[in-house]
Motif scaffolding. Structure first.
Motif, PDB file in Angstrom:
ATOM      1  N   ALA A  63       0.599   4.039  -9.843  1.00  0.00           N
ATOM      2  CA  ALA A  63       2.103   3.706  -9.549  1.00  0.00           C
ATOM      3  C   ALA A  63       2.302   3.249  -8.065  1.00  0.00           C
ATOM      4  O   ALA A  63       3.096   2.577  -7.784  1.00  0.00           O
ATOM      5  N   LEU A  64       1.405   4.146  -7.214  1.00  0.00           N
ATOM      6  CA  LEU A  64       1.610   3.985  -5.808  1.00  0.00           C
ATOM      7  C   LEU A  64       1.076   2.518  -5.350  1.00  0.00           C
ATOM      8  O   LEU A  64       1.665   1.854  -4.597  1.00  0.00           O
ATOM      9  N   GLN A  65       0.074   2.393  -5.918  1.00  0.00           N
ATOM     10  CA  GLN A  65      -0.627   0.790  -5.711  1.00  0.00           C
ATOM     11  C   GLN A  65       0.377  -0.296  -5.877  1.00  0.00           C
ATOM     12  O   GLN A  65       0.386  -1.184  -5.420  1.00  0.00           O
ATOM     13  N   ALA A  66       1.321  -0.188  -6.978  1.00  0.00           N
ATOM     14  CA  ALA A  66       2.171  -1.243  -7.419  1.00  0.00           C
ATOM     15  C   ALA A  66       3.438  -1.262  -6.501  1.00  0.00           C
ATOM     16  O   ALA A  66       4.030  -2.321  -6.428  1.00  0.00           O
ATOM     17  N   ALA A  67       3.416  -0.199  -5.393  1.00  0.00           N
ATOM     18  CA  ALA A  67       4.437  -0.421  -4.417  1.00  0.00           C
ATOM     19  C   ALA A  67       3.985  -1.355  -3.258  1.00  0.00           C
ATOM     20  O   ALA A  67       2.871  -1.029  -2.879  1.00  0.00           O
ATOM     21  N   GLY A  68       4.735  -2.232  -2.860  1.00  0.00           N
ATOM     22  CA  GLY A  68       4.099  -2.798  -1.646  1.00  0.00           C
ATOM     23  C   GLY A  68       4.447  -2.290  -0.306  1.00  0.00           C
ATOM     24  O   GLY A  68       4.889  -1.055  -0.538  1.00  0.00           O
ATOM     25  N   PRO A  69       3.938  -2.858   0.673  1.00  0.00           N
ATOM     26  CA  PRO A  69       4.284  -2.294   1.975  1.00  0.00           C
ATOM     27  C   PRO A  69       5.518  -2.042   2.465  1.00  0.00           C
ATOM     28  O   PRO A  69       6.392  -2.871   2.140  1.00  0.00           O
ATOM     29  N   GLY A  70       5.862  -0.633   2.826  1.00  0.00           N
ATOM     30  CA  GLY A  70       6.884  -0.097   2.856  1.00  0.00           C
ATOM     31  C   GLY A  70       7.948   0.266   1.595  1.00  0.00           C
ATOM     32  O   GLY A  70       9.059   0.641   1.742  1.00  0.00           O
ATOM     33  N   GLY A  71       7.309  -0.159   0.499  1.00  0.00           N
ATOM     34  CA  GLY A  71       7.940   0.181  -0.738  1.00  0.00           C
ATOM     35  C   GLY A  71       7.924   1.762  -0.934  1.00  0.00           C
ATOM     36  O   GLY A  71       7.077   2.407  -0.375  1.00  0.00           O
ATOM     37  N   ARG A  72       8.570   2.212  -2.041  1.00  0.00           N
ATOM     38  CA  ARG A  72       8.581   3.577  -2.392  1.00  0.00           C
ATOM     39  C   ARG A  72       8.498   3.896  -3.774  1.00  0.00           C
ATOM     40  O   ARG A  72       8.614   2.979  -4.787  1.00  0.00           O
ATOM     41  N   LEU A  85       7.457   9.097  -2.262  1.00  0.00           N
ATOM     42  CA  LEU A  85       6.483   8.482  -1.558  1.00  0.00           C
ATOM     43  C   LEU A  85       6.789   7.341  -0.915  1.00  0.00           C
ATOM     44  O   LEU A  85       6.972   6.257  -1.670  1.00  0.00           O
ATOM     45  N   THR A  86       6.859   6.957   0.418  1.00  0.00           N
ATOM     46  CA  THR A  86       7.139   5.955   1.126  1.00  0.00           C
ATOM     47  C   THR A  86       5.725   5.393   1.628  1.00  0.00           C
ATOM     48  O   THR A  86       5.196   6.156   2.561  1.00  0.00           O
ATOM     49  N   LYS A  87       5.510   4.161   1.520  1.00  0.00           N
ATOM     50  CA  LYS A  87       4.331   3.504   2.005  1.00  0.00           C
ATOM     51  C   LYS A  87       4.577   2.931   3.314  1.00  0.00           C
ATOM     52  O   LYS A  87       5.593   2.569   3.655  1.00  0.00           O
ATOM     53  N   PRO A  88       3.595   2.939   4.259  1.00  0.00           N
ATOM     54  CA  PRO A  88       3.619   2.406   5.527  1.00  0.00           C
ATOM     55  C   PRO A  88       3.921   1.021   5.261  1.00  0.00           C
ATOM     56  O   PRO A  88       3.603   0.161   4.325  1.00  0.00           O
ATOM     57  N   VAL A  89       4.548   0.422   6.394  1.00  0.00           N
ATOM     58  CA  VAL A  89       4.829  -1.128   6.298  1.00  0.00           C
ATOM     59  C   VAL A  89       3.734  -1.948   6.661  1.00  0.00           C
ATOM     60  O   VAL A  89       2.747  -1.450   7.694  1.00  0.00           O
ATOM     61  N   ALA A  92       1.832  -8.734  -8.233  1.00  0.00           N
ATOM     62  CA  ALA A  92       1.043  -7.614  -8.068  1.00  0.00           C
ATOM     63  C   ALA A  92       1.674  -6.285  -7.604  1.00  0.00           C
ATOM     64  O   ALA A  92       1.144  -5.159  -7.807  1.00  0.00           O
ATOM     65  N   GLN A  93       2.896  -6.604  -6.680  1.00  0.00           N
ATOM     66  CA  GLN A  93       3.595  -5.369  -6.240  1.00  0.00           C
ATOM     67  C   GLN A  93       4.833  -5.526  -6.078  1.00  0.00           C
ATOM     68  O   GLN A  93       5.413  -6.717  -5.848  1.00  0.00           O
ATOM     69  N   VAL A  94       5.480  -4.459  -6.013  1.00  0.00           N
ATOM     70  CA  VAL A  94       7.032  -4.373  -6.062  1.00  0.00           C
ATOM     71  C   VAL A  94       7.719  -3.715  -4.881  1.00  0.00           C
ATOM     72  O   VAL A  94       7.035  -3.055  -4.328  1.00  0.00           O
ATOM     73  N   GLY A  95       9.070  -3.733  -4.778  1.00  0.00           N
ATOM     74  CA  GLY A  95       9.785  -2.984  -3.780  1.00  0.00           C
ATOM     75  C   GLY A  95       9.955  -1.582  -4.171  1.00  0.00           C
ATOM     76  O   GLY A  95       9.827  -0.584  -3.193  1.00  0.00           O
ATOM     77  N   ARG A 148      -1.614  11.840   1.725  1.00  0.00           N
ATOM     78  CA  ARG A 148      -2.723  12.171   2.996  1.00  0.00           C
ATOM     79  C   ARG A 148      -3.600  10.729   3.038  1.00  0.00           C
ATOM     80  O   ARG A 148      -3.888  10.219   4.096  1.00  0.00           O
ATOM     81  N   ASP A 149      -4.155  10.483   1.510  1.00  0.00           N
ATOM     82  CA  ASP A 149      -5.317   9.342   1.324  1.00  0.00           C
ATOM     83  C   ASP A 149      -4.796   8.240   1.658  1.00  0.00           C
ATOM     84  O   ASP A 149      -5.513   7.318   2.031  1.00  0.00           O
ATOM     85  N   SER A 150      -3.541   7.768   1.258  1.00  0.00           N
ATOM     86  CA  SER A 150      -2.795   6.422   1.333  1.00  0.00           C
ATOM     87  C   SER A 150      -2.218   6.104   2.619  1.00  0.00           C
ATOM     88  O   SER A 150      -1.615   4.923   2.876  1.00  0.00           O
ATOM     89  N   GLY A 151      -1.797   7.378   3.553  1.00  0.00           N
ATOM     90  CA  GLY A 151      -1.163   7.251   4.641  1.00  0.00           C
ATOM     91  C   GLY A 151       0.520   7.173   4.377  1.00  0.00           C
ATOM     92  O   GLY A 151       1.469   6.776   5.263  1.00  0.00           O
ATOM     93  N   ALA A 152       0.698   7.499   3.057  1.00  0.00           N
ATOM     94  CA  ALA A 152       2.391   7.583   2.795  1.00  0.00           C
ATOM     95  C   ALA A 152       2.804   8.554   3.003  1.00  0.00           C
ATOM     96  O   ALA A 152       2.125   9.612   3.294  1.00  0.00           O
ATOM     97  N   ALA A 153       4.413   8.797   3.236  1.00  0.00           N
ATOM     98  CA  ALA A 153       5.075   9.909   3.692  1.00  0.00           C
ATOM     99  C   ALA A 153       5.691  10.496   2.197  1.00  0.00           C
ATOM    100  O   ALA A 153       6.319   9.759   1.480  1.00  0.00           O
ATOM    101  N   LEU A 154       5.528  11.766   2.260  1.00  0.00           N
ATOM    102  CA  LEU A 154       6.040  12.528   0.957  1.00  0.00           C
ATOM    103  C   LEU A 154       7.352  13.371   1.234  1.00  0.00           C
ATOM    104  O   LEU A 154       7.216  14.122   2.337  1.00  0.00           O
ATOM    105  N   ASP A 155       8.315  12.947   0.400  1.00  0.00           N
ATOM    106  CA  ASP A 155       9.454  14.058   0.536  1.00  0.00           C
ATOM    107  C   ASP A 155       9.537  14.658  -0.940  1.00  0.00           C
ATOM    108  O   ASP A 155       9.744  13.877  -1.789  1.00  0.00           O
ATOM    109  N   PHE A 156       9.135  15.787  -0.990  1.00  0.00           N
ATOM    110  CA  PHE A 156       9.348  16.615  -2.165  1.00  0.00           C
ATOM    111  C   PHE A 156      10.434  17.596  -2.137  1.00  0.00           C
ATOM    112  O   PHE A 156      10.581  18.652  -1.348  1.00  0.00           O
ATOM    113  N   ARG A 157      11.431  17.735  -3.320  1.00  0.00           N
ATOM    114  CA  ARG A 157      12.409  18.560  -3.359  1.00  0.00           C
ATOM    115  C   ARG A 157      12.478  19.208  -4.766  1.00  0.00           C
ATOM    116  O   ARG A 157      12.116  18.528  -5.593  1.00  0.00           O
TER     117      ARG A 157
END
Length: 208
Positions: A130-139, A204-208, A106-109, A183-192
């Motif tokens: 796409a973000l849902q497919a990343a597991g905890p701590g995933g990006r 986007l980095t998801k919380p562990v 269901a989720q990947v790294g 903001r809604d998912s609690g993920a950290a965003l790095d935009f360049r």
């Protein structure tokens, strides 16, 4: 998409390498854990998956694309590279897919999207999937055309006119849309903004 790429797929990699800037930077920054799985949405000819598999020999790779024609080319390229045991590709809609049905988990790294959002009309629907497919701590890594802030107006006008011929539309609202998702998912965003705004790159980095 099959109509657009029925013939272009044969020259896609040779022509796109000159202007799809930032793809290799994205691949370099994936840095997956050994034994983890990496997912690409809109994998096209499989070029990115092959490059990534060579960089990370201890990872598994899954690619999704809606175009049957592109997947034919991808499977042939993957087989020629001798990577069929580590890369699998499936036909699926990036706006609505069930990863557990497609590849058994269901989720990947890591999840990445390279120059694909600009080709999908309902592109905003892709992002939470796409973000849902990343597991905890995933990006989730994204690279696509930017708004050319640091380039002359004539360059932006010419580039965007040329891209429209291929139904490609750079997304001016990408950064604020990702900010809301973070903001809604609690993920950290790095935009360049890369290359004076030629490309937008986001992680986007998801919380562990």
């Amino acid at each position: 998409m099959d109509g657009i790429y029925k013939h272009q797929r044969y020259i896609y990699n040779a022509t796109r390498k000159y202007y799809l800037l930032g793809r290799d930077r994205l691949l370099d920054e994936l840095q997956p854990a050994d034994g983890s799985t990496i997912l690409e949405l809109g994998c096209g000819t499989g070029r990115n998956l092959i490059q990534a598999a060579r960089r990370y020999p201890r990872a598994r790779f899954v690619g999704l694309d809606i175009s049957h024609a592109m997947l034919e080319t991808a499977r042939a390229s993957i087989a020629r590279a001798g990577l069929s045991s580590r890369i699998e590709v499936h036909q699926a809609d990036a706006t609505a897919f069930d990863l557990s049905v497609l590849c058994g988990q269901a989720q990947v790294g890591r999840v990445f999207i390279s120059y694909t959002l600009s080709m999908i009309p309902p592109w905003r629907q892709v992002l939470p999937q796409a973000l849902q497919a990343a597991g905890p701590g995933g990006r989730l890594h994204i690279v696509d055309f930017g708004q050319q802030e640091g380039w002359p107006r004539w360059f932006k006008a010419a580039l965007f006119a040329w891209l429209r011929r291929f139904s490609v539309y750079p997304r001016a609202e990408l950064e604020p849309t990702l900010a809301v998702l973070a903001r809604d998912s609690g993920a950290a965003l790095d935009f360049r903004r890369l290359y004076r705004g030629y490309a937008d790159y986001a992680v986007l980095t998801k919380p562990v």
